[in-house]
Motif scaffolding. Structure first.
Motif, mmCIF file in Angstrom:
data_model
loop_
_atom_site.group_PDB
_atom_site.id
_atom_site.type_symbol
_atom_site.label_atom_id
_atom_site.label_comp_id
_atom_site.label_asym_id
_atom_site.label_seq_id
_atom_site.Cartn_x
_atom_site.Cartn_y
_atom_site.Cartn_z
ATOM 1 N N MET A 1 0.849 -1.196 0.000
ATOM 2 C CA MET A 1 0.000 0.000 0.000
ATOM 3 C C MET A 1 0.878 1.237 0.000
ATOM 4 N N ALA A 2 1.562 1.469 -1.065
ATOM 5 C CA ALA A 2 2.446 2.625 -1.134
ATOM 6 C C ALA A 2 1.637 3.886 -1.295
ATOM 7 N N ARG A 3 1.973 4.948 -0.561
ATOM 8 C CA ARG A 3 1.284 6.208 -0.727
ATOM 9 C C ARG A 3 1.834 6.905 -1.949
ATOM 10 N N ARG A 4 0.970 7.648 -2.644
ATOM 11 C CA ARG A 4 1.369 8.354 -3.841
ATOM 12 C C ARG A 4 1.871 9.733 -3.464
ATOM 13 N N ALA A 5 2.930 10.184 -4.138
ATOM 14 C CA ALA A 5 3.490 11.494 -3.847
ATOM 15 C C ALA A 5 3.596 12.304 -5.115
ATOM 16 N N LEU A 6 3.396 13.605 -4.997
ATOM 17 C CA LEU A 6 3.632 14.506 -6.117
ATOM 18 C C LEU A 6 5.098 14.872 -6.067
ATOM 19 N N SER A 7 5.945 13.870 -6.254
ATOM 20 C CA SER A 7 7.386 14.042 -6.102
ATOM 21 C C SER A 7 7.960 14.647 -7.377
ATOM 22 N N VAL A 8 8.683 15.750 -7.231
ATOM 23 C CA VAL A 8 9.196 16.483 -8.381
ATOM 24 C C VAL A 8 10.564 15.961 -8.774
ATOM 25 N N THR A 9 10.775 15.688 -10.045
ATOM 26 C CA THR A 9 12.068 15.223 -10.507
ATOM 27 C C THR A 9 13.090 16.332 -10.414
ATOM 28 N N VAL A 10 14.378 15.956 -10.471
ATOM 29 C CA VAL A 10 15.450 16.948 -10.394
ATOM 30 C C VAL A 10 15.320 17.957 -11.522
ATOM 31 N N ALA A 11 15.010 17.474 -12.724
ATOM 32 C CA ALA A 11 14.894 18.374 -13.875
ATOM 33 C C ALA A 11 13.757 19.368 -13.684
ATOM 34 N N THR A 12 12.614 18.874 -13.199
ATOM 35 C CA THR A 12 11.479 19.754 -12.962
ATOM 36 C C THR A 12 11.797 20.766 -11.877
ATOM 37 N N PHE A 13 12.455 20.300 -10.815
ATOM 38 C CA PHE A 13 12.817 21.198 -9.720
ATOM 39 C C PHE A 13 13.725 22.319 -10.213
ATOM 40 N N THR A 14 14.755 21.951 -10.990
ATOM 41 C CA THR A 14 15.705 22.939 -11.504
ATOM 42 C C THR A 14 15.020 23.930 -12.430
ATOM 43 N N ALA A 15 14.151 23.429 -13.305
ATOM 44 C CA ALA A 15 13.453 24.300 -14.246
ATOM 45 C C ALA A 15 12.510 25.254 -13.517
ATOM 46 N N GLU B 1 3.018 26.916 -0.989
ATOM 47 C CA GLU B 1 2.137 27.223 -2.104
ATOM 48 C C GLU B 1 2.696 26.522 -3.341
ATOM 49 N N GLY B 2 1.968 26.597 -4.448
ATOM 50 C CA GLY B 2 2.462 25.985 -5.675
ATOM 51 C C GLY B 2 2.623 24.480 -5.553
ATOM 52 N N LEU B 3 3.719 23.971 -6.116
ATOM 53 C CA LEU B 3 3.966 22.529 -6.141
ATOM 54 C C LEU B 3 4.113 21.939 -4.738
ATOM 55 N N ALA B 4 4.708 22.682 -3.826
ATOM 56 C CA ALA B 4 4.884 22.169 -2.462
ATOM 57 C C ALA B 4 3.537 21.985 -1.768
ATOM 58 N N ALA B 5 2.596 22.897 -2.012
ATOM 59 C CA ALA B 5 1.259 22.761 -1.440
ATOM 60 C C ALA B 5 0.528 21.576 -2.079
ATOM 61 N N LYS C 1 3.978 37.163 4.962
ATOM 62 C CA LYS C 1 5.046 37.623 5.842
ATOM 63 C C LYS C 1 5.903 36.480 6.369
ATOM 64 N N THR C 2 5.825 35.336 5.710
ATOM 65 C CA THR C 2 6.609 34.186 6.162
ATOM 66 C C THR C 2 7.286 33.499 4.981
ATOM 67 N N TRP C 3 8.396 32.834 5.234
ATOM 68 C CA TRP C 3 9.046 32.013 4.215
ATOM 69 C C TRP C 3 8.139 30.837 3.889
ATOM 70 N N LYS C 4 7.962 30.544 2.592
ATOM 71 C CA LYS C 4 7.092 29.453 2.181
ATOM 72 C C LYS C 4 7.811 28.498 1.245
ATOM 73 N N ALA C 5 7.488 27.213 1.375
ATOM 74 C CA ALA C 5 8.000 26.207 0.444
ATOM 75 C C ALA C 5 7.238 26.335 -0.865
ATOM 76 N N MET C 6 7.981 26.439 -1.974
ATOM 77 C CA MET C 6 7.373 26.576 -3.292
ATOM 78 C C MET C 6 7.438 25.266 -4.089
ATOM 79 N N VAL C 7 8.582 24.598 -4.004
ATOM 80 C CA VAL C 7 8.826 23.361 -4.745
ATOM 81 C C VAL C 7 9.485 22.372 -3.804
ATOM 82 N N ILE C 8 9.136 21.103 -3.948
ATOM 83 C CA ILE C 8 9.763 20.066 -3.133
ATOM 84 C C ILE C 8 10.164 18.887 -4.007
ATOM 85 N N GLU C 9 11.341 18.369 -3.742
ATOM 86 C CA GLU C 9 11.813 17.130 -4.370
ATOM 87 C C GLU C 9 12.134 16.158 -3.251
ATOM 88 N N VAL C 10 11.636 14.931 -3.366
ATOM 89 C CA VAL C 10 11.939 13.887 -2.384
ATOM 90 C C VAL C 10 12.611 12.730 -3.113
#
Length: 219
Positions: A1-15, A114-118, A200-209
């Protein structure tokens, strides 16, 4: 029962980072499996989640008593890097909080991302809810680094050891234990956006796991 992740590839993260540097928005990520321990493979001294003191106006990111989040991070000397790292930690706390609350619309992760991280946080919580799982055990994060980009965004990286972090069936309370393996170790990379007029706070925009991290297992 693997959970699904919106995991961003290195190429997508860099772009996406490049787009943000030039003032544009992000794109869509690719879905790929990201294991959570027990659901069939989940500044300064270590801190447990129960002792978090939220800033004024910040949402609750506390977790149940049977969940312990440990962040063994050294605080950077640079104030902006320290703030970005703190809120990268808060984003992770908010993600786990949402899983425990079983709420894909939990305001905590929305406050710190926000964005991909959200999108990533929402998809992780949705999968846990759909599977009938919550979380249990100790989740460890360590070896954090912060790198400032030319546009003042900061890239935060750190390792995760989820060898003792398990899924738990909501209905029965059964803990889904599994053995430690390379899949227990992951490398996180987050693109943190600085405060603005609207936020007024730092926010995660993109995440790669990156799963099965030999680097993090050896650390």
């Amino acid at each position: 029962m693997a959970r699904r992740a919106l995991s961003v590839t290195v190429a997508t993260f860099t772009a996406t980072a490049a787009l943000l540097v030039s003032g544009c928005g992000g794109g869509d990520g690719d879905s790929s499996p990201d294991d959570i321990k027990g659901a069939e493979s989940g500044a300064g001294s270590p801190s447990a989640s129960a002792s978090v003191s939220a800033a004024a106006g910040a949402p609750d990111v506390s977790v149940p008593s049977d969940v312990k989040l440990v962040f063994d991070f050294d605080a950077p000397s640079d104030a902006n890097s320290a703030a970005a790292l703190t809120n990268a930690e808060n984003y992770i706390r908010a993600l786990i909080h949402g899983m425990a609350q079983q709420d894909p619309e939990d305001p905590a992760y929305k406050y710190y991302s926000e964005g991909l991280a959200a999108q990533y946080a929402k998809s992780q919580i949705q999968t846990m809810v759909k599977g009938g799982w919550t979380v249990n055990g100790t989740d460890e994060y360590y070896n954090a680094e912060a790198t400032t980009l030319s546009n003042k965004n900061i890239v935060v990286t750190f390792c995760r050891n989820q060898a003792e972090f398990y899924g738990k069936e909501v209905k029965t309370g059964k803990i889904l234990r599994t053995e430690e393996s390379l899949a227990s170790y992951e490398k996180y990379t987050l693109l943190m956006n600085p405060p603005s007029a609207s936020s007024k706070t730092w926010k995660a925009m993109v995440i790669e796991v990156a799963g099965k991290s030999e680097e993090c297992k050896a650390a």
